[in-house]
Design an enzyme around this catalytic site. Structure first.
Site, short mmCIF file in Angstrom:
data_model
loop_
_atom_site.label_atom_id
_atom_site.label_comp_id
_atom_site.label_asym_id
_atom_site.label_seq_id
_atom_site.Cartn_x
_atom_site.Cartn_y
_atom_site.Cartn_z
N HIS A 70 4.33 -8.18 3.13
CA HIS A 70 4.34 -6.81 2.60
C HIS A 70 2.91 -6.23 2.57
O HIS A 70 2.65 -5.16 3.14
CB HIS A 70 4.94 -6.82 1.19
CG HIS A 70 4.97 -5.48 0.51
ND1 HIS A 70 6.12 -4.75 0.35
CD2 HIS A 70 3.98 -4.74 -0.05
CE1 HIS A 70 5.84 -3.62 -0.27
NE2 HIS A 70 4.53 -3.59 -0.53
N GLU A 71 2.01 -6.95 1.93
CA GLU A 71 0.63 -6.45 1.82
C GLU A 71 -0.03 -6.37 3.19
O GLU A 71 -0.82 -5.46 3.46
CB GLU A 71 -0.20 -7.32 0.87
CG GLU A 71 0.33 -7.38 -0.57
CD GLU A 71 0.62 -6.02 -1.19
OE1 GLU A 71 -0.03 -5.03 -0.81
OE2 GLU A 71 1.52 -5.94 -2.05
N HIS A 73 -1.38 -0.65 8.38
CA HIS A 73 -1.41 0.81 8.26
C HIS A 73 -2.87 1.29 8.18
O HIS A 73 -3.25 2.28 8.78
CB HIS A 73 -0.65 1.22 6.99
CG HIS A 73 -0.15 2.63 6.98
ND1 HIS A 73 0.39 3.21 5.86
CD2 HIS A 73 -0.12 3.59 7.94
CE1 HIS A 73 0.74 4.46 6.13
NE2 HIS A 73 0.44 4.72 7.39
ZN LIG Z 1 3.53 -1.96 -1.29
#
Ligand SMILES: [Zn+2]
Length: 688
Positions: free
Chosen positions: A480-481, A487
Site C-alpha cells: 500500500h505505502e 505515485h
Molecule cells: Zn494510504
C-alpha cells in the site's frame, strides 16, 4: 558580535537556498548536518524571503498575468516549505521530546503566515484579475488547475468577504482550532480512564499467551498484581476476539462504546459547537453546509452524489451483513448453545468461525514473509509493471541507522528519484504507516527536479534468533505505502504543488490501494513469498486459503464502514438548529445500518476522532470511494493479465505520472476508457 545575517549564513537551509543546492549527493536533504536549533530560524528566514517575494508580486508595475502572479506565488515560499517539510517529517518519524516541543512554535508561525497571505486584499486582487481572464489565456490543463487551486485557496479562506465577515471567519477559525484538540484530549482521557484488573486465572480463559503476557506486563508497570486490560487496541482487540467470558467482554465493550459520552470528558457539547461553527463558516462563504464546501475539492463533488453512492452500496451490503450475522448466530448456537449474539460477542464468534472455515492462522504465514524478501518482491513488481530498478545507495545522508536509501532508474536507465525506507518501530516514531516526500517532483530551487520519496512503517522487528517476519496485513501495508511512493516517484509534472499525491482526497488512495491487489493473487505472491529457512515457495493451498478468507464476513465489515460514512455525512449536512441531542441524532442517522438493538448509554459520535479531530469531516466516504476505483482498476489488470505491459503503461501515463494536473475523473476515464463501475467493489468482496 554575531548578527542575524552571520547566524543565518551558517543555517543549512539558508545556505542551501542561497546556492540553489544542498551540496550533497543527489541534492538529498543533509540530515547529518541539521540541528535542533536550525528549524525555527530557517522557518523565520523562509517567511521573510516569502514576504519579500510576495511584495514583489504585489508591487509589480506590469499587469497581473499567470507567470508574474500565479507561478511567482507558487515559488514564493520554497524555503519556508522546505524547513517546515523536513521538520514535520522528522516530527513523525524521528523526534526527541525537544524536537516534538518545537511544533508548538512552528505550527502557529505557519498558520499566522498563511492567514496573512490568504486575507491580503491587494494580493488577491491580482490573483482575481488572472482568474477572471482564464478562458482567454490559452493555458494548458496543468496551468489551469494551478490557477483554479490558487484562486480557491484564497476564496475558501475568506478572500471575497467584506472586512466584517473576514473578522467573523477569523473568529470561527480561532474557535474551531481549539475544539478539535479538546475533542481528542477527551477521547484520550476517557480511553485511559478505564482499566479492568483481573486477579483470578480463570478470568483469562481463551486468551492467547501473548495477550496474557502483555496484560501481566501492563499490571506490573502500574504496580498491580494480576492482569490489566485497557481500551487500547493491542489490549482490547485480542480480549474481544479470544476471551470466552461474555460478561467480561460486555464490560469492556460497554466501556469502549461509551467513551466521552457523559461526565467530565463528554464531547457532546463540543460536537454541537463544532457542527454549528462549521455550518456558519460554510454559509459565510456561500455554501449550504460543511459537506457542500468540503466536496468542492473532491472527486465526488456534491453531498447528493456521496449519499447516492453510499445508499447504492448499502442496498447490497445491508442484506449481506444481515446474512453474516445470521451465520454467526447459527455458529454460536452450535458451538456453545448461545441463543442470542450481542454486540460484544461478534468479534469472538467471528474469530472462531474464521478459524473453523479456513483452517489457518496468521502465524503460519509469517515464515513466507521475511521483510527483505518482501521488499525485493515489491521492487520486482515495480520492475515488471513499470520497468523500474532500485539500487541501494550508501552515500545518501540518513536520519537514523534503520533507514535505507535507494536510487530509482527506469528501463532506459534514466534517473527517477530517491526512495527511502524506514521500517521498524521506536519511541521517537508515531504509530501506523505512511508515505511522505522530502522533496516533491517539480519546479524547485530554479528547475524541475526529480522527487525524494520515503515510506515509514512500524513492522515486526527481527529478534536475536529470527529475521523480521511480517504478517499478511503488514505485507499488504508495505505494498500500500509503496503504491503511494510510486505515485510520488513516477510523477512527471511542472508545478510541484500539483505533483504526485497532491490530488483530491478521495483519489489519493487509488495508487496505494490498487497495489494491495497483487498480494491477493497467486502470481503476485509467487514472485517473493518463499520460506525464510528452506526457500520453498508458499504452498498453493495456503494461497487459496488467504484468497478465500479475503471475503469472510465482508458484508458485516462493509456495513461498519458505511455506518461511519453515513453518520459523518449526516452530521455535516444537518441543520444544527434541528439537533436536540447527540445520541438521538446519531440513532436516527444510522437507523438503516443498525444490526443489533441499541444498547442505552453507548454511541459512536463522541469518540469519532476522524471527523471531529482529524481531517476526515465530510470525507469518511473516501475509503469506500477509493476502494471502488481500485477494484475497478484492478479488474482491468486481471482481464489482460496482472503484469500486462499495456495496462500498466496506461496506469502510469494517466494516473501515476499526472498528479493533480487534471480532474481525477478525467484521468480515470483516460486510463479505463469509461467511468468506474460501482459494482467492481461488490464483486471483489463477493457480495454480488
Ligand atoms: Zn494510504
Amino acid at each position: 558580535m554575531e548578527n542575524t545575517t552571520q547566524k543565518n549564513d551558517k543555517n543549512p537551509f539558508v545556505k542551501a537556498f542561497a546556492n540553489n543546492s544542498w551540496n550533497t549527493p543527489d541534492n538529498a536533504i543533509p540530515f547529518d548536518q541539521l540541528h535542533l536549533n536550525d528549524y525555527i530560524p530557517a522557518v523565520q528566514a523562509g517567511i521573510e524571503t516569502a514576504r519579500a517575494n510576495i511584495a514583489k508580486v504585489k508591487n509589480n508595475p506590469a499587469a497581473a498575468d499567470f507567470k508574474n502572479t500565479i507561478v511567482a506565488l507558487e515559488e514564493a515560499a520554497e524555503m519556508m516549505e522546505a524547513a517546515t517539510g523536513v521538520y514535520f517529517n522528522l516530527f513523525s518519524a524521528e523526534a526527541s521530546t525537544e524536537m516534538q516541543a518545537l511544533a508548538k512554535e512552528i505550527s502557529p508561525i505557519g498558520a499566522a503566515f498563511s492567514s496573512e497571505v490568504n486575507l491580503d486584499a491587494d494580493l488577491f486582487a491580482r490573483v482575481n484579475v488572472v482568474y477572471s481572464q482564464m478562458a482567454k489565456l490559452g493555458l494548458n490543463s496543468e496551468d489551469k488547475m494551478l490557477l483554479e487551486k490558487t484562486y480557491r485557496g484564497f476564496t475558501r479562506n475568506g478572500a471575497l468577504l467584506n472586512s466584517q465577515d473576514k473578522e467573523k471567519l477569523r473568529q470561527i477559525d480561532q474557535e474551531l482550532s481549539v475544539l478539535g484538540p479538546q475533542f481528542s484530549e477527551h477521547v484520550l482521557k476517557a480511553t485511559n480512564l478505564f482499566e479492568m484488573l483481573l486477579t483470578d486465572k480463570k478470568d483469562l480463559a481463551g486468551l492467547p499467551e501473548s495477550a496474557v503476557e502483555s496484560a501481566a506486563a501492563d499490571a506490573k508497570q502500574k504496580n498491580k498484581t494480576g492482569w490489566l486490560f485497557t481500551l487500547q487496541a493491542p489490549s482490547f482487540i485480542p480480549f474481544m476476539q479470544y476471551s470466552t467470558r461474555s460478561d467480561l467482554r460486555e464490560k469492556l465493550w460497554r466501556a469502549y462504546s461509551s467513551r466521552a459520552l457523559e461526565g467530565d470528558t463528554s464531547n457532546k457539547k463540543i460536537i454541537m459547537d463544532m457542527i454549528r461553527l462549521r455550518t456558519e463558516r460554510a454559509q459565510l462563504l456561500g455554501y449550504k453546509n460543511h459537506a457542500a464546501i468540503t466536496l468542492t475539492e473532491r472527486m465526488a463533488e456534491t453531498p447528493e452524489r456521496v449519499f447516492t453512492f453510499l445508499n447504492q452500496l448499502l442496498d447490497v451490503v445491508q442484506p449481506a451483513a444481515v446474512k453474516d450475522v445470521a451465520e454467526l448466530r447459527d455458529f454460536a448456537q452450535k458451538l456453545d448453545g448461545t441463543k442470542e449474539v450481542k454486540p460484544w460477542d461478534v468479534a469472538y464468534y467471528s474469530e472462531k468461525l474464521r478459524e473453523e472455515k479456513f483452517k489457518f492462522s496468521d502465524e503460519e504465514l509469517r515464515p513466507y514473509f521475511q521483510l527483505e524478501n518482501v521488499v525485493q518482491g515489491v521492487f520486482a513488481h515495480a520492475q515488471k509493471l513499470y520497468g523500474l530498478q532500485f539500487k541501494k545507495r550508501t552515500d545518501i545522508p540518513l536520519y537514523h541507522p534503520d533507514v535505507n536509501a535507494y536510487e530509482v532508474v527506469d528501463a532506459k536507465n534514466q534517473y527517477i528519484g530517491l526512495f527511502y525506507t524506514d521500517f521498524f518501530p521506536r519511541e521517537t516514531k508515531k504509530s501506523g504507516a505512511w508515505m511522505t516526500e522530502f522533496r516533491g517532483q517539480g519546479q524547485f530551487m530554479g528547475e524541475v527536479r526529480r522527487p525524494h520519496v520515503s515510506i515509514v512503517c512500524n513492522f515486526t522487528k527481527p529478534t536475536l534468533s529470527k529475521p523480521s517476519l511480517l504478517t499478511y496485513d503488514e505485507v499488504k501495508t508495505l505494498f500500500h505505502e509503496f503504491g503511494h511512493a510510486l505515485h510520488g516517484l513516477l510523477s512527471n509534472v511542472h508545478h510541484r504543488s500539483l505533483s504526485g499525491p497532491n490530488v483530491y482526497w478521495d483519489f489519493v488512495e487509488l495508487p496505494s490501494q490498487v497495489m494491495e491487489n497483487w498480494v491477493g493473487e497467486k502470481e503476485g505472491l509467487d514472485v517473493f513469498a518463499k520460506h525464510f529457512e528452506t526457500g520453498a515457495p508458499i504452498p498453493a493451498d495456503l494461497v487459496q486459503k488467504i484468497r478465500d478468507a479475503n471475503t469472510f464476513q465482508a458484508g458485516y465489515g462493509a456495513l461498519r464502514q458505511l455506518t461511519f460514512a453515513i453518520l459523518d455525512m449526516a452530521w455535516h449536512t444537518a441543520d444544527p438548529q434541528g439537533i436536540q441531542d447527540v445520541t438521538a441524532f446519531e440513532l436516527q442517522a444510522t437507523a438503516r445500518t443498525r444490526l443489533f438493538e441499541y444498547v442505552p448509554g453507548t454511541g459512536v459520535s463522541t469518540s469519532f476522532s476522524h471527523i471531529f479531530a482529524g481531517g476526515y469531516s465530510a470525507g469518511y466516504y473516501s475509503y469506500k470511494w477509493a476502494e471502488v476505483l481500485d477494484a475497478d482498476a484492478f479488474e482491468y489488470f486481471k482481464e489482460k493479465g496482472i503484469f500486462n505491459a499495456e495496462v500498466a503503461a496506461k496506469f502510469r501515463e494517466n494516473i501515476l505520472s499526472k498528479g493533480g494536473t487534471e480532474h481525477p475523473m478525467e484521468l480515470y476515464k483516460k486510463f479505463r476508457g469509461r467511468e468506474p463501475d460501482p459494482n467492481a467493489l461488490l464483486r471483489r468482496d463477493g457480495l454480488l
